[in-house]
Design an enzyme around this catalytic site. Structure first.
Site, PDB file in Angstrom:
ATOM      1  N   LYS A 181       0.812  -1.217   0.000  1.00  0.00           N
ATOM      2  CA  LYS A 181       0.000   0.000   0.000  1.00  0.00           C
ATOM      3  C   LYS A 181       0.849   1.271   0.000  1.00  0.00           C
ATOM      4  CE  LYS A 181      -4.475  -1.208   0.375  1.00  0.00           C
ATOM      5  NZ  LYS A 181      -5.560  -0.644  -0.438  1.00  0.00           N
ATOM      6  N   SER A 195       0.644  -9.830  -0.384  1.00  0.00           N
ATOM      7  CA  SER A 195       0.452  -8.378  -0.413  1.00  0.00           C
ATOM      8  C   SER A 195       0.773  -7.675   0.888  1.00  0.00           C
ATOM      9  CB  SER A 195      -0.995  -8.064  -0.814  1.00  0.00           C
ATOM     10  OG  SER A 195      -1.905  -8.669   0.093  1.00  0.00           O
TER      11      SER A 195
END
Length: 416
Positions: A54, A309
């Site tokens: 992110k 992720s």
């Protein structure tokens, strides 16, 4: 700001990010390779700055702001990873920001955002849910003029996330056969898909989203983004009720398939990543690996890449992770057993119904006065999933009334 994501914008983002983010490893994973019968590589964004991809999108967006926009500051809403990326970018670039979080955000995540942002970032509790925090952040932006940093539905965010795809191709050495990407709002897979379609068009791109929050599959079926009526937030890093207006057309046009992964399968992959591979993954970080092992038969012609992720997992959740995994793989089952209220009833159950290696892990009995019977919630753990049929047969032959609680039952909400 352009409204169209291109590979050129991803290249620019990569140059912008080069001094501040980690070029995370693309490493072989023997466990998944053995399961799929071909080479599987993990893109280790759990080892990224802030332990999540992110930061790529957040930093790229904030670093792209004009001087006048920087003076206005930034604002965002986040349940964790995006807020950490925004806080990191604000501290690094010297920009003031506010991160709105729901009251359900664990204290350690709030403290981590505050620590990363230092005196540049204020953490604000904005309501009891993410949607309420997002509404508060948008209202802040409209009132103060601060720039809203969207977690996925902004070309600058998507360009930053797309640098994951750029790195995968640079590291792989050959065109991947398949790249499996976790999907929440669609920012990561959109960026990766734009890069791969230009530089490795034959690569199969598969999105993996949690079955309880399958908003991209719902949008693809509907023909446009729509809000899910219900949302399972267990896979919190990918639990998005409505995908982006900018991300949806890119996924529709460029992604080969989006699959829904059972949350129990995600938990099983989380545990295997930890116990076998020594990788701490959050639920969203285990989505791609779970999809590969559960839903994708290996096709020869090149490696399969799974994007891990993020690794911001709360250790207090591991009891629930273990529970969901055991239910998913068929080792843990729950029943409502009606016992006659007389001596020896439980002994009969233990001696005649339970078999070797079958353990009671939950037993909650409610004694009813002036009743001949009393109900009990009984949880049983098996040594092998295949032993269930034998257990059910013994239960059926028993004089006790036994009702199995299926995993999809509303009663399971009291167990998980």
């Amino acid at each position: 700001m352009t409204d169209r994501l291109t590979a050129g914008l991803i290249s620019q983002a990569a140059e912008r990010l080069r001094p501040v983010i980690r070029h995370t490893a693309l490493e072989p994973n023997q466990r998944l390779s053995d399961l799929l019968g071909g080479q599987v590589l993990l893109k280790r964004e759990d080892a990224q700055v802030c332990r999540s991809y992110k930061v790529r999108g957040a930093f790229n967006l904030i670093a792209s702001l004009t001087d006048e926009e920087r003076r206005r500051g930034v604002v965002c809403a986040s349940a964790g990873n995006h807020g950490q990326g925004v806080a990191f970018a604000c501290a690094r670039l010297g920009i003031n920001g506010r991160v709105y979080v729901p009251s359900t955000t664990p204290r350690q995540k709030r403290e981590r955002i505050a620590a990363l942002g230092g005196d540049r970032v204020e953490v604000v509790v904005g309501g009891g849910t993410y949607d309420e925090a997002s509404s508060a952040a948008h209202a802040d932006s409209e009132h103060t003029g601060a720039i809203y940093v969207h977690p996925f539905d902004d070309v600058r965010t998507m360009a930053g996330q797309g640098t994951v795809g750029l790195e995968i191709l640079a590291q792989c050495g050959e065109a991947p056969h398949t790249v499996v990407v976790p999907v929440g709002g669609g920012g990561l897979i959109s960026g990766i898909a734009v890069w791969l379609r230009e530089h490795s068009p034959a690569t199969r791109i598969v999105g993996a989203e949690p079955a309880g929050a399958a908003s991209m599959r719902a949008a693809l079926g509907h023909g446009e983004p729509l809000a899910l009526p219900e949302l399972d937030t267990f896979v919190d890093g990918a639990a998005v009720g409505r995908v982006g207006d900018a991300t949806f057309p890119l996924v529709k046009d460029l992604v080969d398939e989006v699959v829904a992964v059972d949350e129990g399968a995600v938990c099983t992959e989380m545990l295997d990543l930890y116990q076998t591979d020594g990788i701490i993954a959050e639920p969203a970080g285990a989505l791609a690996g779970a999809a590969a092992r559960e839903l994708l038969p290996y096709a020869s012609g090149g490696p399969v890449v799974c994007v891990v992720s993020g690794g911001n997992n709360d250790v207090s959740r591991y009891n629930e992770v273990l529970e969901r995994s055991l239910v998913h793989i068929g080792l843990r089952h729950y029943f409502l057993v009606t016992f006659p209220q007389r001596p020896g009833a439980l002994r009969h159950f233990l001696d005649e119904v339970l078999g070797e290696g079958e353990d009671i892990i939950v037993f909650e009995y409610v004694k009813k006065n002036n009743r001949e019977t009393g109900p009990a919630l009984v949880g049983i753990e098996l040594e092998r999933a295949g032993d269930l049929d034998s257990l059910l047969s013994r239960m059926k032959a028993s004089p006790l009334t036994v009702e199995r609680i299926p995993p999809g039952s509303p009663l399971f909400t009291f167990l998980l």
